[in-house]
Design a protein around this motif. Structure first.
Motif, PDB file in Angstrom:
ATOM      1  N   TRP A 237       0.861  -1.186   0.000  1.00  0.00           N
ATOM      2  CA  TRP A 237       0.000   0.000   0.000  1.00  0.00           C
ATOM      3  C   TRP A 237       0.898   1.237   0.000  1.00  0.00           C
ATOM      4  O   TRP A 237       1.969   1.215   0.603  1.00  0.00           O
ATOM      5  CB  TRP A 237      -0.909   0.000   1.230  1.00  0.00           C
ATOM      6  N   HIS A 292       3.720   3.642   7.504  1.00  0.00           N
ATOM      7  CA  HIS A 292       2.294   3.310   7.447  1.00  0.00           C
ATOM      8  C   HIS A 292       1.670   3.634   8.799  1.00  0.00           C
ATOM      9  O   HIS A 292       2.053   3.035   9.818  1.00  0.00           O
ATOM     10  CB  HIS A 292       2.082   1.831   7.139  1.00  0.00           C
ATOM     11  N   SER A 295      -4.051   3.773  10.346  1.00  0.00           N
ATOM     12  CA  SER A 295      -5.175   3.778   9.403  1.00  0.00           C
ATOM     13  C   SER A 295      -4.916   2.914   8.174  1.00  0.00           C
ATOM     14  O   SER A 295      -5.846   2.611   7.417  1.00  0.00           O
ATOM     15  CB  SER A 295      -5.483   5.209   8.959  1.00  0.00           C
ATOM     16  N   HIS A 296      -3.669   2.508   7.971  1.00  0.00           N
ATOM     17  CA  HIS A 296      -3.335   1.650   6.827  1.00  0.00           C
ATOM     18  C   HIS A 296      -3.470   0.166   7.170  1.00  0.00           C
ATOM     19  O   HIS A 296      -3.147  -0.679   6.331  1.00  0.00           O
ATOM     20  CB  HIS A 296      -1.906   1.932   6.354  1.00  0.00           C
ATOM     21  N   TRP A 298      -6.107  -1.903   7.611  1.00  0.00           N
ATOM     22  CA  TRP A 298      -7.014  -2.698   6.786  1.00  0.00           C
ATOM     23  C   TRP A 298      -6.618  -2.743   5.322  1.00  0.00           C
ATOM     24  O   TRP A 298      -6.704  -3.825   4.697  1.00  0.00           O
ATOM     25  CB  TRP A 298      -8.451  -2.216   6.953  1.00  0.00           C
ATOM     26  N   PRO A 299      -6.159  -1.646   4.693  1.00  0.00           N
ATOM     27  CA  PRO A 299      -5.674  -1.788   3.313  1.00  0.00           C
ATOM     28  C   PRO A 299      -4.543  -2.793   3.181  1.00  0.00           C
ATOM     29  O   PRO A 299      -4.570  -3.662   2.295  1.00  0.00           O
ATOM     30  CB  PRO A 299      -5.212  -0.369   2.960  1.00  0.00           C
ATOM     31  N   LEU A 300      -3.546  -2.691   4.053  1.00  0.00           N
ATOM     32  CA  LEU A 300      -2.436  -3.647   4.017  1.00  0.00           C
ATOM     33  C   LEU A 300      -2.934  -5.062   4.290  1.00  0.00           C
ATOM     34  O   LEU A 300      -2.534  -6.032   3.616  1.00  0.00           O
ATOM     35  CB  LEU A 300      -1.384  -3.266   5.057  1.00  0.00           C
ATOM     36  N   HIS A 301      -3.801  -5.182   5.257  1.00  0.00           N
ATOM     37  CA  HIS A 301      -4.305  -6.490   5.694  1.00  0.00           C
ATOM     38  C   HIS A 301      -5.096  -7.182   4.588  1.00  0.00           C
ATOM     39  O   HIS A 301      -4.891  -8.368   4.305  1.00  0.00           O
ATOM     40  CB  HIS A 301      -5.179  -6.298   6.934  1.00  0.00           C
ATOM     41  N   LEU A 302      -5.998  -6.447   3.963  1.00  0.00           N
ATOM     42  CA  LEU A 302      -6.864  -7.051   2.953  1.00  0.00           C
ATOM     43  C   LEU A 302      -6.108  -7.374   1.673  1.00  0.00           C
ATOM     44  O   LEU A 302      -6.394  -8.391   1.020  1.00  0.00           O
ATOM     45  CB  LEU A 302      -8.045  -6.119   2.660  1.00  0.00           C
ATOM     46  N   VAL A 303      -5.149  -6.535   1.293  1.00  0.00           N
ATOM     47  CA  VAL A 303      -4.342  -6.842   0.105  1.00  0.00           C
ATOM     48  C   VAL A 303      -3.540  -8.115   0.331  1.00  0.00           C
ATOM     49  O   VAL A 303      -3.491  -9.002  -0.529  1.00  0.00           O
ATOM     50  CB  VAL A 303      -3.414  -5.665  -0.244  1.00  0.00           C
TER      51      VAL A 303
END
Length: 331
Positions: A237, A292, A295-296, A298-303
């Motif tokens: 991300w 990061h 707030s990053h 969930w983006p990192l997690h889901l990717v």
């Protein structure tokens, strides 16, 4: 593990059809099933204790030292017995969740697939009542359903414990949101890695066709994949960048930092500290930090979850094709 006669799976499946094949898988591997139930129960119990009585005892100990406002301050540490028990519970729960993919890979490679191919039980099932594809589908579906069910209990409990009292965790120096195994255990990634462990173990079992070599191959392969994905994680991300005359304050996962020249180039920090002459010689006018923030997560997690599930699906696809090729040649 409970001893099973070579014809058990085939006999049960022949009597009861597809449902019998699923029941036979559970029956043959009931020791592993009970171990999984026990592991989930222990993990859930530890997390609930840390969320409730463990956290309350740690705060009571903290306040007994004169820190009645509940805020960390000089001389108010959390080095007592209650804090130690809370930290141990955190570590134990995170460790159990982090071990699940490796335990699954070892079991899937050694017992679920490798042992049945080595003993000839699988081939007996294929010739009497069950097609190879149906056999492999049952071997994957039953453990996958049980893994998902267990992880869907453990990960919300871990997140509940982690988010319930951030001040307590900061006070006693617990792991941050981006550190393993906290990062994996706080969302969908723990389940994805458990499924990857299953898929890698099954593929290793089909490749090796013997229990012990398959077990070792599965664990080593999963370990290599895990290390590679953790190294890739910070780059999944776009980072946030801060600059300043001194290193900017930050909270989160640091990806890169260094010095800035007057032309805006990024260079390695020459460690001049406040030496004006050194800074001028190296043309250093400021510093940067790529990181990061929380707030990053969930983006990192889901990717990463998507990547892990894609790898698991690829391993499953290769397993089916490998099994189909081998059984077709044998006919």
């Amino acid at each position: 593990m409970t001893a099973v006669t070579p014809g058990t799976t085939a006999a049960v499946a022949r009597r009861r059809g597809p449902r019998g094949l699923l029941w036979a898988t559970l029956r043959v591997h009931r020791s592993a099933l009970w171990f999984w139930v026990m592991l989930v129960a222990v993990g859930a119990g530890v997390l609930l204790w840390a969320y409730g009585p463990g956290a309350d005892a740690a705060w009571a100990e903290y306040r007994s030292r004169g820190c009645l406002d509940g805020r960390p301050s000089l001389g108010c540490d959390m080095g007592g017995a209650a804090a130690g028990r809370y930290q141990s519970a955190e570590a134990l729960a995170g460790g159990l969740i982090g071990l699940v993919p490796f335990l699954t890979a070892a079991w899937a490679g050694g017992a679920l697939i490798g042992r049945e191919l080595e003993s000839g039980t699988a081939r007996l099932a294929w010739t009497q009542s069950v097609s190879p594809a149906r056999w492999l589908a049952a071997k994957l579906a039953v453990p996958a359903a049980l893994l998902v069910a267990g992880m869907l209990l453990l990960t919300p409990l871990h997140r509940l414990m982690f988010t319930s009292d951030s001040l307590l965790r900061a006070t006693i120096g617990s792991a941050d949101w981006h550190q393993s195994p906290v990062f994996e255990a706080n969302g969908t990634l723990a389940t994805a890695y458990a499924l990857l462990g299953l898929a890698v173990g099954v593929l290793a079992g089909l490749l090796q066709r013997r229990a012990l070599p398959a077990l070792g191959t599965a664990v080593v392969a999963l370990g290599a994949l895990t290390i590679a994905l953790r190294d890739l994680r910070p780059h999944l991300w776009p980072v946030r960048t801060l600059t300043g005359e001194q290193y900017p304050e930050w909270t989160g996962m640091v990806v890169d930092d260094g010095a800035l020249t007057s032309g805006g180039a990024r260079v390695t920090d020459p460690l001049c500290v406040d030496d004006a002459r050194c800074l001028a010689e190296h043309d250093i006018v400021g510093y940067y930090r790529d990181f990061h923030p929380a707030s990053h997560f969930w983006p990192l997690h889901l990717v990463e979850t998507g990547i892990v599930l894609a790898l698991a699906a690829l391993a499953v696809l290769v397993s089916f094709r490998l099994l189909n090729r081998r059984t077709a040649r044998a006919v």
